[in-house]
Write an enzyme that holds these catalytic residues in place. Structure first.
Site, mmCIF file in Angstrom:
data_model
loop_
_atom_site.group_PDB
_atom_site.id
_atom_site.type_symbol
_atom_site.label_atom_id
_atom_site.label_comp_id
_atom_site.label_asym_id
_atom_site.label_seq_id
_atom_site.Cartn_x
_atom_site.Cartn_y
_atom_site.Cartn_z
ATOM 1 N N GLY A 8 0.828 -1.220 0.000
ATOM 2 C CA GLY A 8 0.000 0.000 0.000
ATOM 3 C C GLY A 8 0.852 1.256 0.000
ATOM 4 N N GLY A 11 -0.259 5.054 -0.900
ATOM 5 C CA GLY A 11 -1.307 5.727 -0.135
ATOM 6 C C GLY A 11 -0.796 6.921 0.649
ATOM 7 N N GLN A 12 -1.693 7.472 1.473
ATOM 8 C CA GLN A 12 -1.367 8.697 2.225
ATOM 9 C C GLN A 12 -0.156 8.476 3.140
ATOM 10 O OE1 GLN A 12 -4.184 9.972 5.192
ATOM 11 N NE2 GLN A 12 -3.379 12.050 5.265
ATOM 12 N N ASP A 34 2.335 -1.779 -4.366
ATOM 13 C CA ASP A 34 0.916 -1.404 -4.290
ATOM 14 C C ASP A 34 0.199 -2.218 -5.368
ATOM 15 O OD1 ASP A 34 -0.402 1.435 -2.915
ATOM 16 O OD2 ASP A 34 -1.628 0.338 -4.367
ATOM 17 N N ILE A 35 -1.135 -2.182 -5.323
ATOM 18 C CA ILE A 35 -1.875 -2.968 -6.317
ATOM 19 C C ILE A 35 -1.759 -2.358 -7.717
ATOM 20 C CG2 ILE A 35 -4.129 -1.840 -5.966
ATOM 21 C CD1 ILE A 35 -5.257 -4.819 -6.053
ATOM 22 N N ASP A 50 -0.469 -7.463 -5.101
ATOM 23 C CA ASP A 50 -1.808 -7.527 -4.514
ATOM 24 C C ASP A 50 -1.695 -8.305 -3.205
ATOM 25 O OD1 ASP A 50 -4.406 -8.029 -3.774
ATOM 26 O OD2 ASP A 50 -5.046 -8.784 -5.736
ATOM 27 N N TYR A 139 -14.757 -1.171 9.327
ATOM 28 C CA TYR A 139 -13.338 -0.807 9.436
ATOM 29 C C TYR A 139 -12.829 -1.069 10.857
ATOM 30 C CZ TYR A 139 -9.249 2.339 9.341
ATOM 31 O OH TYR A 139 -7.983 2.887 9.425
ATOM 32 N N LYS A 143 -10.105 -3.787 12.287
ATOM 33 C CA LYS A 143 -8.897 -3.376 13.040
ATOM 34 C C LYS A 143 -8.839 -4.080 14.399
ATOM 35 C CE LYS A 143 -6.943 -0.526 10.128
ATOM 36 N NZ LYS A 143 -5.709 -0.908 9.446
HETATM 37 P P1 NAD Z 1 -4.683 4.848 1.671
HETATM 38 O O1 NAD Z 1 -6.085 4.468 1.347
HETATM 39 O O2 NAD Z 1 -4.226 6.225 1.395
HETATM 40 O O3 NAD Z 1 -3.678 3.832 0.950
HETATM 41 C C1 NAD Z 1 -3.924 2.449 0.883
HETATM 42 C C2 NAD Z 1 -3.169 1.898 -0.302
HETATM 43 O O4 NAD Z 1 -3.435 0.491 -0.390
HETATM 44 C C3 NAD Z 1 -3.588 2.514 -1.649
HETATM 45 O O5 NAD Z 1 -2.464 3.047 -2.308
HETATM 46 C C4 NAD Z 1 -4.200 1.346 -2.410
HETATM 47 O O6 NAD Z 1 -3.951 1.382 -3.818
HETATM 48 C C5 NAD Z 1 -3.509 0.161 -1.762
HETATM 49 N N1 NAD Z 1 -4.260 -1.098 -1.939
HETATM 50 C C6 NAD Z 1 -5.606 -1.296 -1.962
HETATM 51 N N2 NAD Z 1 -5.888 -2.591 -2.166
HETATM 52 C C7 NAD Z 1 -4.700 -3.233 -2.282
HETATM 53 C C8 NAD Z 1 -4.342 -4.592 -2.506
HETATM 54 N N3 NAD Z 1 -5.268 -5.553 -2.654
HETATM 55 N N4 NAD Z 1 -3.025 -4.910 -2.558
HETATM 56 C C9 NAD Z 1 -2.075 -3.945 -2.405
HETATM 57 N N5 NAD Z 1 -2.365 -2.636 -2.206
HETATM 58 C C10 NAD Z 1 -3.665 -2.298 -2.144
HETATM 59 O O7 NAD Z 1 -4.451 4.481 3.224
HETATM 60 P P2 NAD Z 1 -3.474 5.176 4.278
HETATM 61 O O8 NAD Z 1 -4.161 6.370 4.823
HETATM 62 O O9 NAD Z 1 -2.117 5.305 3.685
HETATM 63 O O10 NAD Z 1 -3.507 4.079 5.441
HETATM 64 C C11 NAD Z 1 -2.544 3.043 5.524
HETATM 65 C C12 NAD Z 1 -2.883 2.200 6.747
HETATM 66 O O11 NAD Z 1 -2.953 3.039 7.919
HETATM 67 C C13 NAD Z 1 -4.228 1.478 6.680
HETATM 68 O O12 NAD Z 1 -4.128 0.228 7.327
HETATM 69 C C14 NAD Z 1 -5.155 2.388 7.470
HETATM 70 O O13 NAD Z 1 -6.240 1.668 8.007
HETATM 71 C C15 NAD Z 1 -4.215 2.879 8.563
HETATM 72 N N6 NAD Z 1 -4.670 4.136 9.167
HETATM 73 C C16 NAD Z 1 -4.700 5.296 8.450
HETATM 74 C C17 NAD Z 1 -5.153 6.479 9.053
HETATM 75 C C18 NAD Z 1 -5.190 7.780 8.289
HETATM 76 O O14 NAD Z 1 -5.665 8.807 8.833
HETATM 77 N N7 NAD Z 1 -4.690 7.838 7.062
HETATM 78 C C19 NAD Z 1 -5.566 6.467 10.388
HETATM 79 C C20 NAD Z 1 -5.568 5.250 11.079
HETATM 80 C C21 NAD Z 1 -5.082 4.106 10.479
#
Ligand code: NAD
Length: 314
Positions: A8, A11-12, A34-35, A50, A139, A143
Protein backbone atom coordinates in the site's frame (compact mmCIF):
# COMPACT_ATOMS: atom_id res chain seq x y z
CA UNK A 1 20.96 -5.76 6.99
CA UNK A 2 17.26 -4.81 6.90
CA UNK A 3 15.46 -5.33 3.59
CA UNK A 4 12.03 -3.75 3.78
CA UNK A 5 8.80 -4.31 1.84
CA UNK A 6 5.99 -1.74 2.10
CA UNK A 7 2.49 -2.74 0.95
CA UNK A 8 0.00 0.00 0.00
CA UNK A 9 3.01 2.28 -0.56
CA UNK A 10 1.13 4.69 -2.87
CA UNK A 11 -1.31 5.73 -0.14
CA UNK A 12 -1.37 8.70 2.22
CA UNK A 13 1.00 7.11 4.77
CA UNK A 14 3.05 4.93 2.39
CA UNK A 15 4.09 7.91 0.26
CA UNK A 16 5.84 9.55 3.22
CA UNK A 17 6.89 6.42 5.09
CA UNK A 18 8.73 5.12 1.99
CA UNK A 19 10.81 8.31 1.82
CA UNK A 20 11.58 8.20 5.56
CA UNK A 21 12.60 4.52 5.48
CA UNK A 22 14.85 5.12 2.46
CA UNK A 23 16.55 8.02 4.20
CA UNK A 24 17.17 5.74 7.18
CA UNK A 25 18.17 2.47 5.49
CA UNK A 26 19.10 3.40 1.89
CA UNK A 27 17.02 3.41 -1.31
CA UNK A 28 17.91 -0.10 -2.42
CA UNK A 29 16.91 -1.58 0.95
CA UNK A 30 13.28 -0.43 0.71
CA UNK A 31 10.80 -1.82 -1.85
CA UNK A 32 7.53 0.04 -2.25
CA UNK A 33 4.58 -2.00 -3.56
CA UNK A 34 0.92 -1.40 -4.29
CA UNK A 35 -1.88 -2.97 -6.32
CA UNK A 36 -1.32 -0.37 -9.03
CA UNK A 37 1.73 1.39 -10.36
CA UNK A 38 1.57 5.13 -9.55
CA UNK A 39 1.00 7.47 -12.52
CA UNK A 40 4.39 9.20 -12.54
CA UNK A 41 6.73 6.61 -11.07
CA UNK A 42 10.46 6.65 -11.66
CA UNK A 43 11.15 4.27 -8.79
CA UNK A 44 13.01 1.29 -10.28
CA UNK A 45 12.48 -0.83 -7.14
CA UNK A 46 8.66 -0.41 -7.10
CA UNK A 47 6.70 -3.68 -7.45
CA UNK A 48 3.04 -4.28 -8.28
CA UNK A 49 1.75 -6.54 -5.50
CA UNK A 50 -1.81 -7.53 -4.51
CA UNK A 51 -1.84 -8.36 -0.79
CA UNK A 52 -4.71 -10.78 -1.40
CA UNK A 53 -2.25 -12.94 -3.39
CA UNK A 54 -0.29 -14.78 -0.69
CA UNK A 55 1.80 -16.72 -3.21
CA UNK A 56 2.95 -13.46 -4.79
CA UNK A 57 3.86 -11.98 -1.37
CA UNK A 58 5.88 -15.07 -0.47
CA UNK A 59 7.67 -15.11 -3.86
CA UNK A 60 8.62 -11.44 -3.53
CA UNK A 61 9.87 -11.98 0.04
CA UNK A 62 12.04 -14.90 -1.13
CA UNK A 63 13.34 -13.22 -4.30
CA UNK A 64 14.29 -9.98 -2.56
CA UNK A 65 15.45 -11.39 0.79
CA UNK A 66 12.89 -9.30 2.70
CA UNK A 67 13.37 -9.08 6.51
CA UNK A 68 10.61 -6.59 7.44
CA UNK A 69 7.14 -5.78 6.09
CA UNK A 70 5.27 -2.52 6.69
CA UNK A 71 1.76 -3.63 5.79
CA UNK A 72 -0.31 -0.54 4.92
CA UNK A 73 -2.71 -1.80 2.22
CA UNK A 74 -6.27 -1.52 3.53
CA UNK A 75 -9.70 -0.09 2.92
CA UNK A 76 -10.32 3.00 5.12
CA UNK A 77 -13.38 3.78 7.25
CA UNK A 78 -15.66 5.74 4.91
CA UNK A 79 -14.87 3.60 1.83
CA UNK A 80 -15.27 0.40 3.88
CA UNK A 81 -18.83 1.31 4.96
CA UNK A 82 -19.85 1.40 1.29
CA UNK A 83 -18.52 -2.11 0.57
CA UNK A 84 -18.31 -3.87 3.95
CA UNK A 85 -17.51 -7.41 2.81
CA UNK A 86 -14.91 -6.27 0.30
CA UNK A 87 -13.27 -4.18 3.02
CA UNK A 88 -13.36 -7.10 5.44
CA UNK A 89 -11.62 -9.34 2.92
CA UNK A 90 -8.91 -6.82 2.07
CA UNK A 91 -8.25 -5.77 5.67
CA UNK A 92 -8.40 -9.25 7.18
CA UNK A 93 -7.09 -11.60 4.49
CA UNK A 94 -4.38 -9.12 3.51
CA UNK A 95 -3.14 -9.03 7.11
CA UNK A 96 -3.33 -12.82 7.54
CA UNK A 97 -1.35 -13.31 4.30
CA UNK A 98 1.38 -11.00 5.63
CA UNK A 99 1.41 -12.57 9.12
CA UNK A 100 1.58 -16.08 7.66
CA UNK A 101 4.47 -15.08 5.40
CA UNK A 102 6.21 -13.53 8.42
CA UNK A 103 5.71 -16.76 10.37
CA UNK A 104 7.47 -18.86 7.71
CA UNK A 105 10.43 -16.48 7.26
CA UNK A 106 10.48 -14.97 10.82
CA UNK A 107 10.00 -11.46 9.47
CA UNK A 108 9.42 -8.34 11.56
CA UNK A 109 6.06 -6.67 10.76
CA UNK A 110 4.52 -3.23 11.22
CA UNK A 111 0.75 -3.02 10.85
CA UNK A 112 -1.35 0.06 11.63
CA UNK A 113 -4.54 -0.15 13.64
CA UNK A 114 -6.78 2.84 14.32
CA UNK A 115 -8.81 4.74 16.93
CA UNK A 116 -11.75 3.15 15.07
CA UNK A 117 -11.33 0.05 17.28
CA UNK A 118 -13.13 1.88 20.09
CA UNK A 119 -16.90 2.16 20.19
CA UNK A 120 -19.68 3.68 22.25
CA UNK A 121 -18.67 1.94 25.49
CA UNK A 122 -15.02 3.07 25.52
CA UNK A 123 -14.12 6.27 27.45
CA UNK A 124 -14.68 9.28 25.18
CA UNK A 125 -12.34 11.98 26.45
CA UNK A 126 -9.11 10.20 27.43
CA UNK A 127 -9.54 6.74 25.96
CA UNK A 128 -7.31 4.23 27.72
CA UNK A 129 -4.97 1.64 26.21
CA UNK A 130 -6.82 -1.34 27.66
CA UNK A 131 -10.55 -0.75 27.43
CA UNK A 132 -13.71 -2.10 25.82
CA UNK A 133 -13.43 -2.31 22.03
CA UNK A 134 -16.88 -2.70 20.46
CA UNK A 135 -16.54 -0.89 17.14
CA UNK A 136 -19.65 -0.15 15.06
CA UNK A 137 -18.00 0.15 11.64
CA UNK A 138 -16.65 -2.68 9.48
CA UNK A 139 -13.34 -0.81 9.44
CA UNK A 140 -13.21 -0.79 13.25
CA UNK A 141 -14.25 -4.44 13.42
CA UNK A 142 -11.44 -5.39 11.02
CA UNK A 143 -8.90 -3.38 13.04
CA UNK A 144 -10.00 -4.87 16.37
CA UNK A 145 -9.82 -8.40 14.93
CA UNK A 146 -6.46 -7.58 13.31
CA UNK A 147 -5.01 -6.44 16.64
CA UNK A 148 -5.93 -9.79 18.19
CA UNK A 149 -4.46 -11.69 15.24
CA UNK A 150 -1.20 -9.75 15.67
CA UNK A 151 -0.97 -10.77 19.32
CA UNK A 152 -1.87 -14.37 18.36
CA UNK A 153 1.00 -14.57 15.86
CA UNK A 154 3.37 -13.03 18.43
CA UNK A 155 2.29 -15.38 21.23
CA UNK A 156 2.09 -18.60 19.23
CA UNK A 157 4.67 -18.21 16.43
CA UNK A 158 7.06 -15.57 17.80
CA UNK A 159 6.34 -13.12 14.95
CA UNK A 160 7.73 -9.73 16.02
CA UNK A 161 4.70 -7.71 14.92
CA UNK A 162 4.30 -4.14 16.18
CA UNK A 163 1.34 -1.84 15.82
CA UNK A 164 0.05 1.69 16.45
CA UNK A 165 -3.57 2.88 16.66
CA UNK A 166 -3.14 5.94 14.46
CA UNK A 167 -5.55 8.83 14.99
CA UNK A 168 -6.68 10.86 11.93
CA UNK A 169 -3.56 11.78 9.95
CA UNK A 170 -2.91 15.13 8.29
CA UNK A 171 -0.40 15.39 5.46
CA UNK A 172 0.57 17.67 2.60
CA UNK A 173 2.11 15.13 0.20
CA UNK A 174 -0.50 12.50 -0.75
CA UNK A 175 -4.27 12.85 -0.60
CA UNK A 176 -6.10 10.80 2.06
CA UNK A 177 -7.70 7.54 0.93
CA UNK A 178 -11.34 7.68 2.10
CA UNK A 179 -11.30 7.93 5.89
CA UNK A 180 -13.60 9.85 8.26
CA UNK A 181 -10.92 12.44 9.09
CA UNK A 182 -10.08 13.32 5.45
CA UNK A 183 -11.75 16.74 5.96
CA UNK A 184 -8.69 17.85 7.96
CA UNK A 185 -6.58 17.61 4.78
CA UNK A 186 -9.19 18.75 2.22
CA UNK A 187 -9.89 21.93 4.22
CA UNK A 188 -6.32 23.20 3.63
CA UNK A 189 -6.48 22.75 -0.14
CA UNK A 190 -9.87 24.49 -0.34
CA UNK A 191 -8.85 27.25 2.08
CA UNK A 192 -5.86 28.15 -0.09
CA UNK A 193 -7.61 27.77 -3.46
CA UNK A 194 -11.15 29.05 -2.78
CA UNK A 195 -11.16 30.49 0.76
CA UNK A 196 -14.22 28.27 1.33
CA UNK A 197 -14.82 24.67 2.43
CA UNK A 198 -17.95 22.60 3.01
CA UNK A 199 -17.29 20.11 5.79
CA UNK A 200 -19.13 16.77 6.08
CA UNK A 201 -18.84 16.77 9.90
CA UNK A 202 -20.54 19.10 12.40
CA UNK A 203 -18.33 21.97 13.65
CA UNK A 204 -18.06 20.65 17.23
CA UNK A 205 -17.02 17.06 16.35
CA UNK A 206 -13.74 16.68 18.24
CA UNK A 207 -11.47 13.83 17.12
CA UNK A 208 -7.89 12.74 17.89
CA UNK A 209 -5.48 13.81 15.13
CA UNK A 210 -1.77 13.72 14.30
CA UNK A 211 0.53 15.41 11.81
CA UNK A 212 2.13 12.93 9.39
CA UNK A 213 5.68 13.88 10.47
CA UNK A 214 4.83 12.67 13.99
CA UNK A 215 3.08 9.52 12.69
CA UNK A 216 6.07 8.51 10.55
CA UNK A 217 8.48 9.17 13.42
CA UNK A 218 6.28 7.15 15.81
CA UNK A 219 6.34 4.24 13.35
CA UNK A 220 10.13 4.27 13.00
CA UNK A 221 10.63 4.66 16.76
CA UNK A 222 8.33 1.76 17.61
CA UNK A 223 10.01 -0.49 15.03
CA UNK A 224 13.45 0.35 16.41
CA UNK A 225 12.50 0.00 20.09
CA UNK A 226 14.02 -2.95 22.00
CA UNK A 227 11.56 -5.84 21.97
CA UNK A 228 11.93 -6.45 25.71
CA UNK A 229 10.36 -3.11 26.63
CA UNK A 230 7.20 -3.63 24.56
CA UNK A 231 4.27 -4.67 26.72
CA UNK A 232 1.51 -4.24 24.10
CA UNK A 233 1.35 -6.73 21.23
CA UNK A 234 -2.14 -5.80 20.07
CA UNK A 235 -1.66 -2.09 19.20
CA UNK A 236 -0.39 1.01 21.01
CA UNK A 237 -2.49 4.13 21.63
CA UNK A 238 -0.63 7.26 20.47
CA UNK A 239 -1.85 10.85 20.73
CA UNK A 240 -0.77 14.28 19.57
CA UNK A 241 -3.75 16.70 19.43
CA UNK A 242 -7.55 16.73 19.40
CA UNK A 243 -9.63 19.33 17.61
CA UNK A 244 -12.98 19.90 15.91
CA UNK A 245 -13.63 21.20 12.36
CA UNK A 246 -14.68 24.53 13.91
CA UNK A 247 -11.38 24.82 15.80
CA UNK A 248 -9.40 23.92 12.67
CA UNK A 249 -11.36 26.53 10.67
CA UNK A 250 -10.48 29.18 13.29
CA UNK A 251 -6.79 28.14 13.31
CA UNK A 252 -6.59 28.42 9.49
CA UNK A 253 -8.40 31.78 9.57
CA UNK A 254 -5.54 33.21 11.66
CA UNK A 255 -3.40 32.83 8.50
CA UNK A 256 -6.15 33.38 5.89
CA UNK A 257 -8.66 35.87 7.37
CA UNK A 258 -11.11 35.56 4.44
CA UNK A 259 -11.50 31.79 4.88
CA UNK A 260 -14.95 30.46 5.85
CA UNK A 261 -16.28 26.91 6.29
CA UNK A 262 -19.86 25.70 6.27
CA UNK A 263 -21.13 22.38 7.56
CA UNK A 264 -23.28 19.72 5.89
CA UNK A 265 -22.94 16.47 7.86
CA UNK A 266 -23.27 13.19 5.93
CA UNK A 267 -22.94 9.48 6.88
CA UNK A 268 -19.41 10.08 8.19
CA UNK A 269 -20.88 12.02 11.15
CA UNK A 270 -22.22 8.74 12.61
CA UNK A 271 -18.78 7.13 12.27
CA UNK A 272 -17.08 10.11 13.94
CA UNK A 273 -19.62 10.13 16.78
CA UNK A 274 -18.68 6.53 17.64
CA UNK A 275 -14.98 7.41 18.09
CA UNK A 276 -13.22 8.91 21.16
CA UNK A 277 -12.43 12.62 21.35
CA UNK A 278 -9.05 12.09 23.02
CA UNK A 279 -6.53 9.29 23.59
CA UNK A 280 -4.50 8.27 26.64
CA UNK A 281 -1.10 7.21 25.26
CA UNK A 282 0.64 6.71 28.60
CA UNK A 283 1.76 3.16 27.71
CA UNK A 284 3.52 4.21 24.48
CA UNK A 285 5.25 7.06 26.32
CA UNK A 286 6.39 4.64 29.01
CA UNK A 287 7.39 1.66 26.83
CA UNK A 288 9.19 3.34 23.92
CA UNK A 289 9.39 7.01 24.94
CA UNK A 290 6.77 8.24 22.45
CA UNK A 291 6.33 12.01 22.46
CA UNK A 292 4.50 14.12 19.83
CA UNK A 293 6.13 17.27 18.44
CA UNK A 294 3.28 19.00 16.56
CA UNK A 295 0.25 20.67 18.16
CA UNK A 296 -2.60 22.36 16.25
CA UNK A 297 -0.93 25.79 15.61
CA UNK A 298 2.40 24.17 14.55
CA UNK A 299 0.62 21.73 12.23
CA UNK A 300 -1.53 24.44 10.58
CA UNK A 301 1.48 26.67 10.05
CA UNK A 302 3.57 23.86 8.50
CA UNK A 303 0.72 22.61 6.27
CA UNK A 304 0.09 26.08 4.82
CA UNK A 305 3.78 26.77 4.19
CA UNK A 306 4.40 23.41 2.53
CA UNK A 307 1.23 23.31 0.43
CA UNK A 308 2.05 26.75 -0.95
CA UNK A 309 5.60 25.63 -1.77
CA UNK A 310 4.92 22.14 -3.11
CA UNK A 311 1.61 22.55 -4.91
CA UNK A 312 2.22 26.12 -5.97
CA UNK A 313 -1.03 27.12 -4.22
CA UNK A 314 -1.45 30.78 -3.22
P1 NAD B 1 -4.68 4.85 1.67
O1 NAD B 1 -6.08 4.47 1.35
O2 NAD B 1 -4.23 6.22 1.40
O3 NAD B 1 -3.68 3.83 0.95
C1 NAD B 1 -3.92 2.45 0.88
C2 NAD B 1 -3.17 1.90 -0.30
O4 NAD B 1 -3.44 0.49 -0.39
C3 NAD B 1 -3.59 2.51 -1.65
O5 NAD B 1 -2.46 3.05 -2.31
C4 NAD B 1 -4.20 1.35 -2.41
O6 NAD B 1 -3.95 1.38 -3.82
C5 NAD B 1 -3.51 0.16 -1.76
N1 NAD B 1 -4.26 -1.10 -1.94
C6 NAD B 1 -5.61 -1.30 -1.96
N2 NAD B 1 -5.89 -2.59 -2.17
C7 NAD B 1 -4.70 -3.23 -2.28
C8 NAD B 1 -4.34 -4.59 -2.51
N3 NAD B 1 -5.27 -5.55 -2.65
N4 NAD B 1 -3.03 -4.91 -2.56
C9 NAD B 1 -2.07 -3.94 -2.40
N5 NAD B 1 -2.36 -2.64 -2.21
C10 NAD B 1 -3.66 -2.30 -2.14
O7 NAD B 1 -4.45 4.48 3.22
P2 NAD B 1 -3.47 5.18 4.28
O8 NAD B 1 -4.16 6.37 4.82
O9 NAD B 1 -2.12 5.31 3.69
O10 NAD B 1 -3.51 4.08 5.44
C11 NAD B 1 -2.54 3.04 5.52
C12 NAD B 1 -2.88 2.20 6.75
O11 NAD B 1 -2.95 3.04 7.92
C13 NAD B 1 -4.23 1.48 6.68
O12 NAD B 1 -4.13 0.23 7.33
C14 NAD B 1 -5.15 2.39 7.47
O13 NAD B 1 -6.24 1.67 8.01
C15 NAD B 1 -4.22 2.88 8.56
N6 NAD B 1 -4.67 4.14 9.17
C16 NAD B 1 -4.70 5.30 8.45
C17 NAD B 1 -5.15 6.48 9.05
C18 NAD B 1 -5.19 7.78 8.29
O14 NAD B 1 -5.66 8.81 8.83
N7 NAD B 1 -4.69 7.84 7.06
C19 NAD B 1 -5.57 6.47 10.39
C20 NAD B 1 -5.57 5.25 11.08
C21 NAD B 1 -5.08 4.11 10.48
Amino acid sequence: MNKILITGANGQIGTELTVALRERYGSNQVIGSDIKRPVANHDHTFQVLDVLNKTAIQALVQDEGITEIYHLAASLSAVAEKQPLRAWELNMQGLLNVLDTAKIDQLKVFWPSSIAVFGDHAPKAFCSQHTITQPRTVYGISKAAGENWCRYYYDNYGVDVRSIRYPGLISHTAQPGGGTTDYAVEIFHQAIKNRQYTCYLKPHTTLPMMYMADAVRATLELMEAPSLGLTVRTSYNVAAMSFSPGELEAAIRKHLPAFRADYRPDFRQTIADSWPTGINDHQARHDWSWMPRYDLPDMVNDMLVRLRQEKDLR
